[in-house]
Design a protein around this motif. Structure first.
Motif, mmCIF file in Angstrom:
data_model
loop_
_atom_site.group_PDB
_atom_site.id
_atom_site.type_symbol
_atom_site.label_atom_id
_atom_site.label_comp_id
_atom_site.label_asym_id
_atom_site.label_seq_id
_atom_site.Cartn_x
_atom_site.Cartn_y
_atom_site.Cartn_z
ATOM 1 N N ILE A 38 0.855 -1.204 0.000
ATOM 2 C CA ILE A 38 0.000 0.000 0.000
ATOM 3 C C ILE A 38 0.887 1.249 0.000
ATOM 4 O O ILE A 38 1.808 1.351 0.811
ATOM 5 N N VAL A 39 0.583 2.176 -0.910
ATOM 6 C CA VAL A 39 1.243 3.491 -0.873
ATOM 7 C C VAL A 39 0.247 4.505 -0.318
ATOM 8 O O VAL A 39 -0.892 4.580 -0.786
ATOM 9 N N ILE A 40 0.692 5.226 0.693
ATOM 10 C CA ILE A 40 -0.154 6.287 1.276
ATOM 11 C C ILE A 40 0.395 7.620 0.758
ATOM 12 O O ILE A 40 1.584 7.911 0.922
ATOM 13 N N ILE A 41 -0.479 8.396 0.128
ATOM 14 C CA ILE A 41 -0.065 9.735 -0.327
ATOM 15 C C ILE A 41 -0.747 10.750 0.585
ATOM 16 O O ILE A 41 -1.974 10.700 0.778
ATOM 17 N N ASN A 87 7.767 8.421 -9.725
ATOM 18 C CA ASN A 87 9.108 7.883 -9.434
ATOM 19 C C ASN A 87 9.102 7.050 -8.157
ATOM 20 O O ASN A 87 9.677 5.972 -8.101
ATOM 21 N N GLU A 88 8.415 7.588 -7.133
ATOM 22 C CA GLU A 88 8.361 6.874 -5.839
ATOM 23 C C GLU A 88 7.631 5.538 -5.985
ATOM 24 O O GLU A 88 8.020 4.536 -5.405
ATOM 25 N N LEU A 89 6.564 5.540 -6.767
ATOM 26 C CA LEU A 89 5.796 4.299 -6.950
ATOM 27 C C LEU A 89 6.631 3.258 -7.698
ATOM 28 O O LEU A 89 6.591 2.065 -7.376
ATOM 29 N N THR A 95 2.451 -2.378 -8.196
ATOM 30 C CA THR A 95 1.843 -2.974 -9.390
ATOM 31 C C THR A 95 0.360 -2.608 -9.443
ATOM 32 O O THR A 95 -0.194 -2.069 -8.489
ATOM 33 N N ARG A 96 -0.245 -3.000 -10.548
ATOM 34 C CA ARG A 96 -1.677 -2.718 -10.743
ATOM 35 C C ARG A 96 -2.577 -3.371 -9.695
ATOM 36 O O ARG A 96 -3.676 -2.927 -9.457
ATOM 37 N N SER A 97 -2.100 -4.468 -9.106
ATOM 38 C CA SER A 97 -2.962 -5.148 -8.129
ATOM 39 C C SER A 97 -2.729 -4.639 -6.708
ATOM 40 O O SER A 97 -3.271 -5.180 -5.758
ATOM 41 N N ASP A 98 -1.884 -3.579 -6.565
ATOM 42 C CA ASP A 98 -1.658 -3.007 -5.231
ATOM 43 C C ASP A 98 -2.628 -1.837 -4.996
ATOM 44 O O ASP A 98 -3.514 -1.600 -5.816
ATOM 45 N N ALA A 117 -5.481 6.949 -11.156
ATOM 46 C CA ALA A 117 -6.191 6.791 -12.446
ATOM 47 C C ALA A 117 -5.222 6.548 -13.596
ATOM 48 O O ALA A 117 -5.587 5.905 -14.586
ATOM 49 N N THR A 118 -3.972 7.016 -13.448
ATOM 50 C CA THR A 118 -3.057 7.006 -14.598
ATOM 51 C C THR A 118 -1.872 6.068 -14.457
ATOM 52 O O THR A 118 -1.377 5.563 -15.469
ATOM 53 N N PHE A 119 -1.370 5.833 -13.253
ATOM 54 C CA PHE A 119 -0.169 5.002 -13.093
ATOM 55 C C PHE A 119 -0.470 3.575 -13.560
ATOM 56 O O PHE A 119 -1.447 2.973 -13.132
#
Ligand code: GLY
Length: 351
Positions: A38-41, A87-89, A95-98, A117-119
């Motif tokens: 999980i990435v928290i922004i 870049n951080e991601l 991945t798409r399933s994260d 929506a875009t990554f």
């Protein structure tokens, strides 16, 4: 716990509202997401208050997390920051399933949602709004985007979240100016759709009193927004009603160069002056503008239009996204709780 289910086309997602929800976040995420990363922004202010709590909740349930902390403020919604986040991601090998979590106010919800929506052409994301404006408006309905030097939200997408988790108790750490700004959007819902809700708001006064009813207030706003976006996801008709006070509001913000005045404060002025004008034209029940002025004063919001350069103001209105082919789709009230879309031009505002 209050729950709302939003259905847009094939997509369905829950909005959960409860004071203290952040303390159960790990378990709630576990119910909707079976992956690991999980990435928290978030932004620096929200991170200082809630970053550790959110990370602990998620790692406590076995998730691997990365937190991306952005500077607070509207200027964060830029192409430069977008590139930094991508870049951080990539570094984290998302991945798409994260999963991506947007933890913050409207700015964070918009840019994190646009990243999602875009990554990799789309990663699922969850909205955890921490400002009143984001809890009652921007986290629901899937509008995401960033700004260009030429204007706000000029690049974006409609991308619905997987869930919206709202913990209204986090509003305790919101500054007075931003809390009041959020109340302008709350009042807007009463104006466009619900006279009883407007009158309920008229019966409250202090921030303490509002916070005592905050779960119910956020729920009522999200219910109105859900109904509107379910009917019109892409802003073709009904959803335009949510822009009441916003044409003038956006132009006021632009004339102030987006500093010194919050979005909500500008919308407050916009709601009053638009109604004053429509009342002068005989389209609105007499006394409605005065009613709006009273509630704005009650909530410590501005109503006076202090922009001397009216040409500049009208010019800014001419650039509004609702102004297509010379026709401005303006939102007017016929009465409190009753709104219509009225085709006009920017000259409507030559007051
Ligand atoms: N904030 C207005 C909308 O979501 O359409």
């Amino acid at each position: 716990m209050r729950k709302i289910s939003v259905s847009i086309g094939e997509e369905k997602y829950p909005i959960l509202i409860e004071n203290g929800l952040l303390d159960q976040l790990g378990k709630e995420i576990k119910k909707i997401y079976q992956g690991k990363k999980i990435v928290i922004i978030t932004d620096q202010n929200v991170n200082d208050h809630y970053g550790k709590k959110v990370v602990n909740q998620l790692t406590g349930e076995g998730f691997t997390t990365k937190i991306v902390v952005l500077p607070p403020g509207e200027s964060t919604k830029s192409f430069d920051n977008l590139q930094n986040i991508y870049n951080e991601l990539l570094e984290f090998k998302l991945t798409r399933s994260d999963l991506i979590i947007a933890l913050g106010g409207g700015v964070i919800g918009d840019i994190a949602g646009f990243v999602a929506a875009t990554f990799l052409r789309g990663v699922t994301f969850v909205q955890i709004p921490t400002s009143l404006l984001a809890q009652v408006d921007s986290s629901v309905g899937g509008k995401v985007g960033i700004n260009l030097p030429q204007g706000k939200n000029l690049v974006g997408a409609f991308c619905q979240p997987t869930a919206v988790f709202i913990d209204p108790s986090v509003l305790d750490t919101l500054t007075g100016k931003f809390f009041k700004g959020g109340m302008a959007e709350v009042i807007k819902y009463g104006c466009i759709k619900d006279k009883a809700f407007f009158n309920l708001l008229k019966g409250l006064s202090s921030r303490q009193e509002i916070m005592a009813h905050i779960e119910e207030i956020v729920y009522d706003c999200c219910m109105i927004k859900k109904k509107v976006v379910e009917q019109d996801e892409k802003d073709q008709g009904e959803r335009l009603l949510l822009n009441f006070g916003h044409t003038l509001g956006h132009a006021i913000e632009k004339c102030h160069h987006y500093t010194g005045i919050t979005h909500g404060e500008a919308v407050a002025i916009g709601m009053y002056h638009t109604t004053l004008r429509s009342e002068q034209m005989g389209m609105t029940k007499s006394g409605t503008a005065e009613n709006i002025k009273e509630i704005l004063i009650q909530y410590g919001l501005p109503y006076e239009l202090n922009i001397k350069d009216r040409h500049k103001l009208i010019g800014a209105i001419g650039l509004d996204k609702k102004n297509t082919g010379g026709v401005l789709k303006e939102i007017l009230l016929t009465d409190i709780g009753e709104s219509i879309i009225y085709d006009t031009t920017c000259h409507f505002f030559e007051i």
